[in-house]
Design an enzyme around this catalytic site. Structure first.
Site, PDB file in Angstrom:
ATOM      1  N   LYS B  78       0.842  -1.208   0.000  1.00 36.77           N
ATOM      2  CA  LYS B  78       0.000   0.000   0.000  1.00 36.77           C
ATOM      3  C   LYS B  78       0.870   1.248   0.000  1.00 36.77           C
ATOM      4  CE  LYS B  78      -3.963   1.866   2.613  1.00 36.77           C
ATOM      5  NZ  LYS B  78      -4.764   1.718   3.853  1.00 36.77           N
ATOM      6  N   SER B 153      -9.699   1.642   2.853  1.00 38.14           N
ATOM      7  CA  SER B 153      -8.821   2.415   1.988  1.00 38.14           C
ATOM      8  C   SER B 153      -7.769   1.555   1.270  1.00 38.14           C
ATOM      9  CB  SER B 153      -8.088   3.504   2.793  1.00 38.14           C
ATOM     10  OG  SER B 153      -7.245   2.913   3.761  1.00 38.14           O
ATOM     11  N   SER B 177      -9.846  -0.734   7.025  1.00 37.26           N
ATOM     12  CA  SER B 177      -9.229  -0.524   5.713  1.00 37.26           C
ATOM     13  C   SER B 177      -8.562  -1.742   5.091  1.00 37.26           C
ATOM     14  CB  SER B 177      -8.210   0.616   5.787  1.00 37.26           C
ATOM     15  OG  SER B 177      -8.884   1.841   5.702  1.00 37.26           O
TER      16      SER B 177
END
Lengths: 90, 472
Positions: B78, B153, B177
């Protein structure tokens, strides 16, 4: 909350906003504050707002860490002689 | 031809060891998929240019006998986890050109193990969002239906696993997330106990809630990576030492279900799927017990006070002076205001302002302190529940992936996506989302997920029940 509040918050947070953005943010903030209002009204009795925390100490001694100086300095938006250049503060 | 669909870390490791394929061939197989699918899905923001170097290093470890089970395993990371020398933009324009000057602890650990990092994945700006629609670099589409979001996210990391663009991925989880997008993409997402995995080198959002997590196709892969990245770190003073939490020994874990909490807002098909899940677990011999969590309904509203408060403080460092997006101005104040005004997206500005508001004089007690007291009440609810049960089961989300644009103009609707996942972060508990089947919407098969929560430090219970559930 009104547009003046949004302006003063934006000033505190150092964020420049256009007039349109202010109006949009005001309406968003009103919606969110309406939703979180339940928090204000909840009876929490005598529960403290603090977490149960433990102090974490380390020895006060210097340890060298490996860093690539160049990798850090090349991030500077403005530099002179390898130093970060900032606008005058006073 | 490597069969990526059925590949696991264990199988890949065996094949690499036996020489059935090389580290380069494995990485190339994934790069081929990325080339084909990423332009449409936008899971990766960048595929790194040093992969060849990484695979050569990894291959050497097989010849000199220092290979670990992660050596040569292709990872996706990420975009808010620092990798030295690579851009780490946190999905934001303000960090568009920011190159990390050090490795996050989790990156150090997987690098030491010989992992190959293929690239960085898309996310909602500074991890604020549940759909990746808040990314400054466009939405990540759901591989199961490109009209829908991949969740967020960590939507880039979960879509990446679902499309076959890496074997495993790292994400972060502040309110769901890793788990919510895992559920939307039909993969496994783990949020570890707060403090078990170091936060050093993660771009801070809500520091009292943030934790790095793992995303993969199955429980064993996720567990394997978790075992490598966990552990106390002196660079993170909130990371916890081994053996910090006492472990209660459960012979046959009892699963608690807060039925009262599942009455509102749940999609009908999700509810049906959840009831079937309960039956399956009973079939596996688990005892299911109804539990009460009286304060859990306040989790989302108090989260949206605590987190913005922490965000307004954490994001003060992005000022356009030392690194990142800089816009010239007459004086220092103007540089700050312009750089932050243009560098931050809508949701980030919204939360910074909200955080500034709830921390300001006259509102601090009514909002911030109150929300923290509620947070303690929520944690107490779970402590009490875990005296009677060993695991807590809920759906991960209220329904399958929603459509791109469907909720984008309604922040509160977006916030409600965290309803089942947020409480684990409020209480610091470990939780995992596991695929539980599919539902058909407009001719597409959309994945659904269930979430297990366990007491602090009991990831082992999550993996154990997850593996049993996977066998069905």
């Amino acid at each position: 909350m009104d547009i003046k509040d949004v302006e003063s918050l934006a000033k505190l947070a150092r964020i420049e906003l256009s007039e349109e953005e202010k109006i949009e943010l005001l309406s968003d903030m009103k919606g969110i504050l309406e939703y979180v209002k339940v928090v204000e009204k909840t009876d929490v009795g005598n529960i403290a707002p603090e977490h149960s925390l433990t102090n974490v100490w380390r020895e006060d001694k210097i340890e060298s860490r490996e860093f690539d100086r160049e990798l850090i300095t090349e991030q500077f938006p403005d530099a002179r002689d390898g130093f970060l250049k900032v606008k005058k503060i006073l | 031809m490597i069969d990526l669909k059925k590949l696991t870390i264990e199988k890949a490791h065996e094949s690499l060891k036996k020489g059935e394929f090389t580290c380069k061939e494995l990485a190339d197989a994934y790069l081929e998929v990325i080339k084909k699918k990423n332009p449409e899905l936008n899971a990766y923001l960048e595929v790194f240019d040093d992969i060849l170097l990484q695979v050569e290093k990894a291959q050497k470890r097989f010849t000199n006998g220092t290979a670990t089970v992660l050596t040569g395993i292709p990872f996706a990371v990420k975009d808010n986890i620092l990798i030295e020398g690579h851009i780490c933009s946190s999905g934001s324009k303000i960090l568009e050109n920011y190159k990390a000057s050090y490795d996050a602890t989790v990156i150090k650990k997987i690098k030491n193990a010989g992992a190959v990092i293929l690239g960085r994945t898309n996310m909602d700006e500074f991890a604020m969002g549940v759909s990746t629609e808040n990314s400054a670099y466009g939405v990540t589409k759901n591989p199961h239906d490109t009209k829908r979001v991949s969740g967020g996210s960590s939507g880039g990391s979960t879509a990446c696993i679902a499309m076959g663009g890496a074997l495993v991925a790292l994400g972060t989880d502040t309110a769901g997330s890793c788990r919510q997008p895992a559920s939307f993409c039909g993969v496994v997402g783990l949020k570890p106990t707060y403090g078990i995995v170091s936060r050093n080198g993660l771009t801070a959002m809500g520091s009292s809630l943030d934790v790095a997590g793992v995303i993969g196709k199955n429980i064993l892969d996720v567990q394997t990576v978790f075992d490598f990245i966990k552990g106390h770190d002196e660079m993170d003073s909130t990371s916890i030492p081994d053996g910090f939490y006492k472990k209660k020994i459960a012979k046959k874990p009892v699963i608690g279900v807060p039925k009262h909490f599942l009455k509102e807002g749940l999609d009908e098909k999700m509810l049906l799927n959840f009831q079937e899940t309960i039956k399956k677990l009973e079939f596996l011999g688990y005892v299911i017990k109804d539990i009460e969590l009286p304060h859990v309904k306040y989790s989302v509203p108090s989260y949206y006070i605590i987190t913005p408060a922490e965000i307004s403080a954490n994001l003060a460092r992005f000022d356009g002076i030392r690194y990142g997006h800089n816009i010239e101005g007459e004086n220092l104040m103007e540089v700050y205001r312009k750089s932050r005004g243009k560098g931050f997206g809508k949701e980030v500005r919204r939360r910074i302002l909200l955080g500034t508001y709830v921390l300001s004089h006259g509102y601090h007690d009514a909002y911030y302190n109150k929300a923290n007291a509620i947070r303690n009440l929520i944690a107490n609810d779970y402590n009490k529940a875990f005296e009677k049960v060993d695991l807590i089961l809920t759906p991960t989300t209220t329904g399958p992936a929603f459509k791109i644009g469907e909720k984008v103009n309604d922040p509160v609707k977006m916030y409600l996506e965290d309803i089942f996942t947020g409480p684990a972060n409020m209480a610091g508990l470990p939780a995992i989302s596991i695929p539980s089947g599919f539902t058909e919407e407009e001719g597409k098969q959309l994945p659904l997920g269930i979430q297990f929560m366990a007491p602090h430090g009991r990831e082992d219970l999550l993996f154990e029940v997850g593996k049993k559930f996977e066998t069905l």
